[in-house]
Each structure stands twice: as structure tokens, then as C-alpha cells.
Design a protein around this motif. Structure first.
Motif, PDB file in Angstrom:
ATOM      1  N   PRO A  13      -0.485   5.637  -3.802  1.00 24.90           N
ATOM      2  CA  PRO A  13      -1.785   5.946  -3.200  1.00 24.90           C
ATOM      3  C   PRO A  13      -1.855   7.392  -2.720  1.00 24.90           C
ATOM      4  O   PRO A  13      -0.904   7.923  -2.136  1.00 24.90           O
ATOM      5  CB  PRO A  13      -1.863   4.980  -2.011  1.00 24.90           C
ATOM      6  CG  PRO A  13      -0.946   3.863  -2.369  1.00 24.90           C
ATOM      7  CD  PRO A  13       0.170   4.484  -3.150  1.00 24.90           C
ATOM      8  N   ASP A  59      -9.991   3.710  -6.791  1.00 24.20           N
ATOM      9  CA  ASP A  59      -8.871   4.069  -5.922  1.00 24.20           C
ATOM     10  C   ASP A  59      -8.194   5.288  -6.535  1.00 24.20           C
ATOM     11  O   ASP A  59      -8.034   5.377  -7.756  1.00 24.20           O
ATOM     12  CB  ASP A  59      -7.872   2.920  -5.836  1.00 24.20           C
ATOM     13  CG  ASP A  59      -8.459   1.707  -5.135  1.00 24.20           C
ATOM     14  OD1 ASP A  59      -8.902   1.855  -3.988  1.00 24.20           O
ATOM     15  OD2 ASP A  59      -8.483   0.624  -5.745  1.00 24.20           O
ATOM     16  N   TRP A  98      -8.211   3.719   0.410  1.00 33.47           N
ATOM     17  CA  TRP A  98      -6.869   3.237   0.733  1.00 33.47           C
ATOM     18  C   TRP A  98      -6.653   3.208   2.246  1.00 33.47           C
ATOM     19  O   TRP A  98      -6.090   2.261   2.790  1.00 33.47           O
ATOM     20  CB  TRP A  98      -5.830   4.123   0.052  1.00 33.47           C
ATOM     21  CG  TRP A  98      -4.434   3.817   0.478  1.00 33.47           C
ATOM     22  CD1 TRP A  98      -3.679   2.745   0.113  1.00 33.47           C
ATOM     23  CD2 TRP A  98      -3.622   4.582   1.374  1.00 33.47           C
ATOM     24  NE1 TRP A  98      -2.436   2.796   0.721  1.00 33.47           N
ATOM     25  CE2 TRP A  98      -2.375   3.916   1.496  1.00 33.47           C
ATOM     26  CE3 TRP A  98      -3.816   5.777   2.072  1.00 33.47           C
ATOM     27  CZ2 TRP A  98      -1.346   4.408   2.297  1.00 33.47           C
ATOM     28  CZ3 TRP A  98      -2.789   6.273   2.872  1.00 33.47           C
ATOM     29  CH2 TRP A  98      -1.573   5.576   2.969  1.00 33.47           C
ATOM     30  N   ARG A 135      -8.321   0.139   3.575  1.00 31.43           N
ATOM     31  CA  ARG A 135      -7.557  -1.065   3.272  1.00 31.43           C
ATOM     32  C   ARG A 135      -6.346  -1.198   4.200  1.00 31.43           C
ATOM     33  O   ARG A 135      -5.996  -2.295   4.632  1.00 31.43           O
ATOM     34  CB  ARG A 135      -7.092  -1.048   1.813  1.00 31.43           C
ATOM     35  CG  ARG A 135      -8.113  -1.566   0.828  1.00 31.43           C
ATOM     36  CD  ARG A 135      -7.444  -2.190  -0.386  1.00 31.43           C
ATOM     37  NE  ARG A 135      -6.485  -1.291  -0.980  1.00 31.43           N
ATOM     38  CZ  ARG A 135      -6.773  -0.401  -1.936  1.00 31.43           C
ATOM     39  NH1 ARG A 135      -8.013  -0.298  -2.379  1.00 31.43           N
ATOM     40  NH2 ARG A 135      -5.845   0.373  -2.439  1.00 31.43           N
ATOM     41  N   ARG A 136      -5.732  -0.072   4.505  1.00 34.27           N
ATOM     42  CA  ARG A 136      -4.574  -0.107   5.399  1.00 34.27           C
ATOM     43  C   ARG A 136      -4.968  -0.572   6.786  1.00 34.27           C
ATOM     44  O   ARG A 136      -4.267  -1.381   7.408  1.00 34.27           O
ATOM     45  CB  ARG A 136      -3.940   1.287   5.479  1.00 34.27           C
ATOM     46  CG  ARG A 136      -2.648   1.329   6.284  1.00 34.27           C
ATOM     47  CD  ARG A 136      -2.100   2.736   6.364  1.00 34.27           C
ATOM     48  NE  ARG A 136      -2.973   3.612   7.128  1.00 34.27           N
ATOM     49  CZ  ARG A 136      -2.745   4.913   7.327  1.00 34.27           C
ATOM     50  NH1 ARG A 136      -1.688   5.485   6.773  1.00 34.27           N
ATOM     51  NH2 ARG A 136      -3.586   5.641   8.038  1.00 34.27           N
ATOM     52  N   TYR A 152       0.815  -1.201   0.000  1.00 38.12           N
ATOM     53  CA  TYR A 152       0.000   0.000   0.000  1.00 38.12           C
ATOM     54  C   TYR A 152       0.855   1.260   0.000  1.00 38.12           C
ATOM     55  O   TYR A 152       0.347   2.361   0.071  1.00 38.12           O
ATOM     56  CB  TYR A 152      -0.924  -0.004   1.223  1.00 38.12           C
ATOM     57  CG  TYR A 152      -1.853  -1.186   1.240  1.00 38.12           C
ATOM     58  CD1 TYR A 152      -2.800  -1.351   0.237  1.00 38.12           C
ATOM     59  CD2 TYR A 152      -1.772  -2.143   2.234  1.00 38.12           C
ATOM     60  CE1 TYR A 152      -3.647  -2.447   0.230  1.00 38.12           C
ATOM     61  CE2 TYR A 152      -2.616  -3.239   2.237  1.00 38.12           C
ATOM     62  CZ  TYR A 152      -3.543  -3.388   1.235  1.00 38.12           C
ATOM     63  OH  TYR A 152      -4.370  -4.469   1.236  1.00 38.12           O
TER      64      TYR A 152
END
Length: 472
Positions: free
Chosen positions: A126, A118, A133, A136-137, A6
Motif C-alpha cells: 500500500p 487502491d 488505505w 481502511r486502516r 494492510y
């Protein structure tokens, strides 16, 4: 978009693979008469923004993205723009990359498909303000500790068949009454058909309290999928409503003297390291109402940061017209078993399926929230609770406003902020959210919230609801 890390840029090989995959999807879309794909993301004010591409350009969009200014991070709900240290102004550009895993033709909008996007910079890294994002992290950080979360958003909305900007309830039957289904049976049927065709698993649908108000619940998913689904559900509701000559509003408050629309979030924490498979930490333990120690700690972490979380989950001035006692909105920072007046309602589920069904409902959030940002903040505070091994206070088994003020203080029952300004002050003081969200996100949220506060300075509740009504 599947990216191994990421924190690095997209490689040429990854871009080529994305383009090839998109190209393989084009014939199937064309066979379904899809002409264009809408790429969406949600901004800081909770507005779903979009750019669209013809199907023939999907391959290029998947590989190289579609240009979009980063200024939308600093948009207010009326489309005016504020400027912070990290957002606002005419400079810069981003690329929207469609998530091909969620690409789906929109049954409610023939000829169109949809994919959440995204946002990355021109180098392919990102965008630090991209809420998808960020979420997701947070999911990855929990996974590194052996945990996963299943989540779902309840969606409440009201329908109007009024003229212009006026609101006139499209159904007037009793709250929760079958009459209100009969009034709009064809509309509700078409809505359910459209959602099923886009792969949304609807658990239930029913009339809500206010005239013209309905609620829909969907199956729990991983957090990113849950946030994506909430966007898809709302845009499907919006499109089907237009098709039937009505307008849908998800605003926290549509009329100043009526109840508002919530955006309740359901969460359950799962231990993925168990040898027999994932185990629900909200059940099968020895803690309160069957929670494990980790499930209790996860809940306690959210409870501890709840006033600050409102700046993310109840992000509009109108949110605080909804967040009042005796409206089942969760106006007090407390928790309880099946207590609909507590901000955190713990649900065991029926005997026999509690290992699967037990979950936490966050009742004080509403649909003005960016669902990705809301879930990222909830997961961050819950993760902190697990790490710190926090313990919950005693549950509240009555309406918190019925408890005398001096007793509430002794039991740790605290009224949540009654204004966006109070919530923002708590947000800026909260060490967990400041650390996990980062300086750019915190500053941008604060800038946008202050902008909305200034926008409605001196406005009456009626003026706030009129200005907000059709924005979400």
C-alpha cells in the motif's frame, strides 16, 4: 480490493484471483456496451484523478494495476505542483488497482464503467499516502476494539448555464421552493434514475438556499463505501449536468457574496460486541440526548480536534469564505441538539426510530475535502475520544455568535479558524492526527496547504472564487 493485511505486498495468488475475478466480469460489462473503465482516486487537494482502461484490459489492471505517478499527491487545485519531503517531483511510480466490489457501469456515461482504485507501489505494498488505505486502516483499528461506524456525505452543488468561466444560476426559484424543482424537473429525474441504476440509495433531494443550488442525501454505509459513494454521486451529477447543457460546481464558494456548498458528514458509532447485534452508541444510553458514554466520548474526541480537522475537511482557501457565522456552516467549535450553527449538530431522529437514526453531523466540512482522508481523520479523533473516555461540554442551544464573547469563553465555545493558515497551524500541533496519519501524510498535507495559501496570497474573495469555482 480484499487483502488480508494492510501492511504487506500482494501475493501472486492474490493477483491471480483478482485477474480471474475481473475476467469473469468482462462479459457482463460488454453485454451492457461498456467500452472502458475509469479508475479514480482523490488527491490531497480534493480533486478526483483518473486513468481508464479498455474493458479488455480490466483483467490485467485488476491483477497488476495501472501506472500512475505519485506526484499527484502534491498537486494544487490549479494543477501546479509543489514538492515536500514525501511527495512531488518526477521520480517513482504507483499502480492503480480497481476495487471490483464497487465496479459499476455508469448510467450517466453510456459506454463507461467506474471503480475506485487502491494505490500500491511497484512491489504491491500500500502507498502510505493513499487515503483509501488510510481509511481502511482506521476502520480496522476501530473494529479491533469492537466498534464500527456508519457514515454518509451530504452533497451540495450549484448549476450554471453561463458561458465560459462565468457563473449564471440555471434555476432562480425561491430557496427550498417547489419552483426550483419544476424549473429542472427533467434534469433531476434523470439524475435520480442514473444514481438508482448505479446502486446509490438516495434518501432525499431538494433545492438549497442559493440560486441554482441543490442538495442530495444518501443512505449511511461503512466509511469506505460512504467515501466511494460520495465520489460516484458527484461524478454522476457532473455527467448528467453536462448532458443537460449545464455545469455543476461543488466548490465551497462559487460567488463571493453568496452562500457556499457544504460537504456535511454524518456519523454514528456502533458497538459490534453486543450479544443482540450492533447497538448505536449515539442512542439508547444515559448520556446527553440519549448518547451512551462511548458515543459521547467519540463526539468529544472529534470536537477537541475540530480546529485541526479543518485542514483536512475545509482544505481550500475558498473554504474560509464559506465558514462564517449565520450561514449554517458551523463556524464555532461547539455542539448542540439540532443546532445548525454549531459545527457539530447532534440529531436524534424521530421518536420510534432513534436507535437506528441518531447520528452526529459535522457541518464545517465542505466538498473540497478528500472524502477518504476526511473520514480517516474523523475516525481517528473519535477513536481517541473513546480511548480517553472524554466528556462533552454543555450543549449550545442558540446561535453561538449570539452568545457574548466573554460568556463563550466560559462555556468553551471557540471560533474555528478563519483562514487555511490558522487551520494548518492547528493541524500541525494536533497530537492525535500527527500520530495516526503519520509523518508522510502530515507533511504532504501541510505542503499542499501552504502551496494553496501562497497561490492565493493577496487575492480578493472574488479572485479566489473565480479561480476555485470549476475545480471541484
Amino acid at each position: 480490493m480484499e487483502v488480508a493485511s494492510y501492511d504487506r505486498v500482494l501475493s501472486g495468488r492474490e493477483r491471480a484471483a483478482l485477474g480471474e475475478r475481473a475476467a469473469a466480469l468482462v462479459p457482463g460489462l460488454a453485454a451492457k456496451d461498456v467500452e472502458a473503465v475509469a479508475l479514480t482516486y482523490v488527491d490531497t487537494s480534493g480533486i478526483t484523478r483518473t486513468k481508464a482502461v479498455p474493458v479488455a484490459r480490466l483483467e490485467h489492471a485488476a491483477a497488476w494495476g495501472v501506472g500512475m505517478s505519485p506526484v499527484f499527491d502534491a498537486f494544487l487545485l490549479d494543477d501546479s505542483i509543489v514538492t515536500g519531503r514525501f511527495a512531488g517531483g518526477p521520480m517513482g511510480d504507483l499502480r492503480l488497482h480497481p476495487d471490483l466490489d464497487r465496479l459499476v457501469p455508469l448510467a450517466a456515461m453510456p459506454g463507461w464503467a467506474w471503480a475506485p482504485a487502491d494505490r500500491v507501489d511497484q512491489e504491491g505494498a500500500p502507498h502510505p499516502l493513499d487515503a483509501r488505505w488510510l481509511l481502511r486502516r482506521e476502520v480496522a483499528l476501530l473494529a479491533a476494539l469492537g466498534w464500527s461506524v456508519r457514515a454518509a456525505f451530504e452533497v451540495e452543488w450549484v448549476l450554471s448555464d453561463g458561458e465560459g468561466e462565468d457563473f449564471a444560476p440555471a434555476a432562480g426559484g425561491p430557496a427550498y421552493g417547489m419552483t426550483r424543482i419544476s424549473e429542472l424537473a427533467g434534469y433531476l429525474r434523470d439524475l435520480l434514475k442514473a444514481l438508482a441504476a448505479t446502486g446509490v440509495e438516495v434518501m432525499q433531494i431538494h433545492p438549497e438556499y442559493a440560486p441554482g443550488q441543490y442538495e442530495l442525501s444518501v443512505a449511511a454505509q461503512d466509511p469506505v463505501a460512504a467515501a466511494d459513494t460520495s465520489v460516484l454521486v458527484r461524478e454522476t451529477i457532473r455527467a448528467v449536468s453536462f448532458e443537460h447543457g449545464m455545469v455543476a460546481s461543488f466548490s465551497p464558494k462559487v460567488l463571493a457574496d453568496s452562500v457556499g456548498n457544504g460537504g456535511h458528514v454524518h456519523l454514528s458509532l456502533w458497538n459490534d460486541d453486543d450479544v443482540e447485534g450492533p447497538v448505536n452508541a449515539m442512542a439508547s444510553g444515559e448520556g446527553p440526548f440519549g448518547m451512551t458514554a462511548d458515543g459521547e466520548a467519540f463526539t468529544a474526541g472529534i470536537l477537541e480536534s475540530l480546529p485541526a480537522l479543518l485542514a483536512v475537511g475545509a482544505p481550500s482557501v475558498a473554504s474560509y469564505l464559506r465558514l462564517v457565522p449565520s450561514h449554517w456552516a458551523g463556524a464555532f467549535a461547539c455542539w448542540g441538539l439540532e443546532n445548525r450553527e454549531a459545527a457539530l449538530r447532534f440529531i436524534t431522529g424521530p421518536l420510534g426510530c432513534r436507535a437506528e437514526a441518531a447520528n452526529l453531523e459535522v457541518k464545517c466540512f465542505d466538498a473540497a475535502a478528500n472524502p477518504y482522508l476526511a473520514l480517516a481523520a474523523l475516525l481517528a479523533t473519535g477513536r481517541m475520544g473513546v480511548s480517553a473516555e472524554l466528556v462533552l461540554p454543555e450543549p449550545v442551544d442558540v446561535g453561538p455568535d449570539a452568545v457574548p464573547a466573554e460568556e463563550r469563553a466560559g462555556r468553551g465555545i471557540v471560533a474555528l479558524p478563519s483562514s487555511l493558515g490558522e487551520a494548518l497551524a492547528a493541524f500541525e500541533r494536533d497530537p492525535v492526527l500527527n500520530q495516526t496519519l503519520g509523518e508522510a501524510v502530515v507533511d504532504t498535507i501541510a505542503t499542499v496547504r501552504r502551496g494553496e495559501i501562497a497561490l492565493f496570497e493577496g487575492a480578493s474573495p472574488e479572485e479566489v472564487t473565480e479561480a476555485t469555482r470549476w475545480r471541484h
